[in-house]
Structures are given as structure tokens and as C-alpha cells.
Enzyme design. Structure first.
Site, PDB file in Angstrom:
ATOM      1  N   LYS A 117      42.868  37.100 -24.423  1.00  0.00           N
ATOM      2  CA  LYS A 117      42.329  37.813 -25.583  1.00  0.00           C
ATOM      3  C   LYS A 117      42.461  39.314 -25.425  1.00  0.00           C
ATOM      4  O   LYS A 117      42.637  40.019 -26.409  1.00  0.00           O
ATOM      5  CB  LYS A 117      40.874  37.421 -25.859  1.00  0.00           C
ATOM      6  N   LYS A 199      48.373  26.205 -27.847  1.00  0.00           N
ATOM      7  CA  LYS A 199      47.316  25.434 -28.485  1.00  0.00           C
ATOM      8  C   LYS A 199      47.302  25.695 -29.993  1.00  0.00           C
ATOM      9  O   LYS A 199      47.568  26.827 -30.414  1.00  0.00           O
ATOM     10  CB  LYS A 199      45.995  25.885 -27.856  1.00  0.00           C
ATOM     11  N   LYS A 202      43.419  28.604 -35.087  1.00  0.00           N
ATOM     12  CA  LYS A 202      43.209  29.136 -36.431  1.00  0.00           C
ATOM     13  C   LYS A 202      43.504  30.625 -36.497  1.00  0.00           C
ATOM     14  O   LYS A 202      43.629  31.193 -37.567  1.00  0.00           O
ATOM     15  CB  LYS A 202      41.786  28.852 -36.897  1.00  0.00           C
TER      16      LYS A 202
END
Ligand code: TRP
Length: 334
Positions: A117, A199, A202
Site C-alpha cells: 500500500k 488478487k 475493488k
């Protein structure tokens, strides 16, 4: 819901950031539903976690309510489980602070999700993002959790929660219950439709990479048609995270069939047939959820009743643990 002392406690949470994907549904939510019959289940929308990435307030507010409605639609039953919104229960942030003081900088620096992140959101590497795992440990440890149903990507965070719990218990005696991750075998990881090595997420900037549980039948088919398949004529599960493997995984997850059965069914049928069959089972699985969602989202009053009652219960349970921790640390009782 009443806590049954003879049953194990289950805790899990999901972030209300944007839509829920087919990956979240098959990898997480769908597995939560049967747990409600066997365990004391506590589920949460981890809205405090979500603000580690900048949110538009209006959009965020809407997402929280939508996600709550979606979970009810998927079968989270407020009569059987405690299903609350994390920011409504202040013990979470309180215990997180304390756990921060028992967690090493080095440990958190090693977290894969933090590394991922912070490269993805390099303009906003905030301290909350860094401490994300201790807040998650707090969620888990407040409820004497035995089992945590999560996707494989969260295993490292659960491991951290165990380490911190063990360290705290080592200093102060048996305060926290040692939690175990409960990782489903199939469907633990549904991959991106565009890049099957990643993965399904969204937050992917390419809408074709994921299926939202609210997507129309048409969109589902369109997205599945775009999945890259290889040029082999025989449909086979390779085990090396290909587009075809991902399609077969999705199919198996929904139908409950195993990989061999799926291979037998599709072997000589061609990729078009495979994609259309997967689209049909996906659309069929999501249809009843979508129709319930339409009802819940119109009934905000009902939802409010559910999440307020759940927050009250979560607060009652977790305040016992926080008092215990305060007293172990040596704080003066208020
Ligand atoms: N980090 C989890 C995820 O993104 C969500 C989460 C927050 C969670 N708190 C938790 C999961 C506690 C399990 C237990 O999927």
C-alpha cells in the site's frame, strides 16, 4: 444474540471501501454465513481501517451503508450474529493504542500489505496505514476470538495479532485468547480477471478486473469474456494461476464441485463455453443477493436498528476486556 460459553468465538471484518467484489463474496462473506450456526459470531465493517486511504466523505458514508446492506443480503443475520460498525465501538481505537506500545516498529515494517500500500499510495504513507495491523489485532483480541475467517492475504496480520497477544500475555499473564486464522481451501483467493497473478480487488483501476456483487448479468458476461485464456485447446487446471485456473476456481467455489469434476465437464468444450458457464453460475448466485439488497437499502431505519443494537452488544462485551487490560497495565480506574 446471546453468547454461548460452550461455543468458540469467531471474529471477522471487512472494509467498506467501495463495492464488494465476487472475490470478497466467495473468499470471505459466503464462508461466514454457515459459521453463524456453530459459533458466537461477531462481524464488523472496519471503517476505521478504511480511512488509512483517503476517502471522499460522501462516497465513504454511502459505501458503509451499502456494505452493511450487502452483508445482510448475503445472509449475515443480525439475530444470530453481532454485526456492527467498527467506529461505533470506541474500545477498538483504545485497545489499538495500547497494542501499539507493545508492537515493534520493525515488525510493522515487515508487513507485506503495508509495503504494497505504501508503494500504491506513495503520496499518503500515513501513520494509520503503518499501524493498520495493531488496530486489526485490537478488533480480534477484544472478543476473546478463537477463530478468524480471513483470506490468505490477511494471514500475516493474524500472525502479528498472535505475536502481540503472546507478548502481552508473557508480561501480564493470560489476558488475551490466542486466535487462529480460518482460511478456506477453495476460493480463498479469487484473482483479478485481467491479471490472474493479482488478487481480485475493488481498488483496481480497471473495472474489468473485478466483478462487483451488484453487477448486472450482462456486465458479468462481458467481463468474463475478456479473461485471457491460453491457446491450448484442452481446458485444464494448471495450478500456476492462469486465467483458466481462476475461472475454474470461481466455478468450483459456487457449484461446490471439485477441480477434477469441473475439468471433466469442460475439457472438450472450448473457452467460450467455459466463460459462459461461469457467467451463468455467477449471475445465478448473485441474483437473490441483488434483489434483497434493493429492499434493505430502501429501509435505512431497519438497518439503523440493527447496527445500533449490534454496537451496544459489542460495546458490552469488549469493555470487559479493555478494563482488564487497563488494570493490567496499571492505569487508575475511573
Ligand atoms: N484487514 C482486513 C481486510 O482488509 C479487514 C479486517 C479489519 C479484519 N479488522 C479485522 C479481518 C479483524 C479479520 C479480523 O480484509
Amino acid at each position: 444474540m446471546t453468547f454461548d460459553k460452550d461455543k468458540k468465538n469467531v471474529f471477522s471484518a471487512i472494509q467498506p471501501s467501495g463495492t464488494i467484489t465476487l472475490g470478497n463474496y466467495l473468499g470471505a462473506i459466503k464462508n461466514w454465513i454457515p459459521l453463524q450456526e456453530k459459533y458466537n459470531c461477531i462481524f464488523s465493517l472496519a471503517d476505521l481501517h478504511t480511512i488509512t486511504v483517503r476517502q471522499d466523505p460522501k462516497e465513504f458514508h454511502k459505501n458503509i451503508l451499502q456494505t452493511y446492506a450487502l452483508f445482510l443480503s448475503c445472509g449475515v443475520d443480525p439475530k444470530k450474529s453481532i454485526f456492527f460498525i467498527q467506529s461505533h465501538v470506541h474500545t477498538h481505537a483504545e485497545l489499538a493504542w495500547i497494542l501499539n506500545c507493545y508492537t515493534q516498529f520493525g515488525e510493522l515494517s515487515r508487513m507485506t500489505q503495508f509495503k504494497d500500500k505504501s508503494s500504491r499510495y506513495s503520496e499518503n504513507i500515513n501513520v494509520g496505514l503503518f499501524c493498520y495491523p495493531t488496530l486489526m489485532a485490537s478488533d480480534i483480541l477484544l472478543y476473546k476470538t478463537h477463530l478468524i475467517p480471513v483470506g490468505i492475504d490477511q494471514k500475516q496480520h493474524v500472525e502479528l495479532a498472535r505475536n502481540v497477544a503472546g507478548r502481552f500475555n508473557g508480561i501480564y499473564g493470560e489476558v488475551f485468547t490466542m486466535p487462529e486464522p480460518l482460511i478456506p481451501k477453495v476460493g480463498a483467493k479469487i484473482m483479478s480477471l485481467q491479471d490472474p497473478k493479482k488478487k481480485m480487488s475493488k481498488s483496481d483501476s480497471n473495472r474489468n478486473a473485478y466483478i462487483s456483487v451488484l453487477d448486472s448479468e450482462e456486465d458479468i458476461l462481458k467481463k468474463l469474456r475478456k479473461v485471457v485464456t491460453d491457446s491450448n485447446s484442452e481446458i485444464k487446471y494448471s495450478g500456476s494461476m492462469t486465467g483458466v485456473d481462476n475461472l475454474i476456481n470461481i466455478y468450483c467455489c459456487i457449484t461446490g464441485k471439485n477441480v477434477n469434476e469441473a475439468e471433466d465437464e469442460f475439457r472438450d468444450k472450448g473457452y467460450k463455453y467455459l466463460k459462459e458457464s461461469v457467467a451463468a453460475v455467477v449471475a445465478n448466485e448473485l441474483k437473490p443477493i441483488q434483489s434483497k439488497f434493493d429492499d434493505y437499502i430502501k429501509d435505512l431505519g431497519y438497518m439503523e436498528k440493527c447496527y445500533k443494537e449490534a454496537a451496544r452488544q459489542a460495546n458490552d462485551i469488549s469493555k470487559e476486556m479493555i478494563s482488564r487490560v487497563f488494570s493490567k497495565v496499571g492505569f487508575v480506574p475511573k
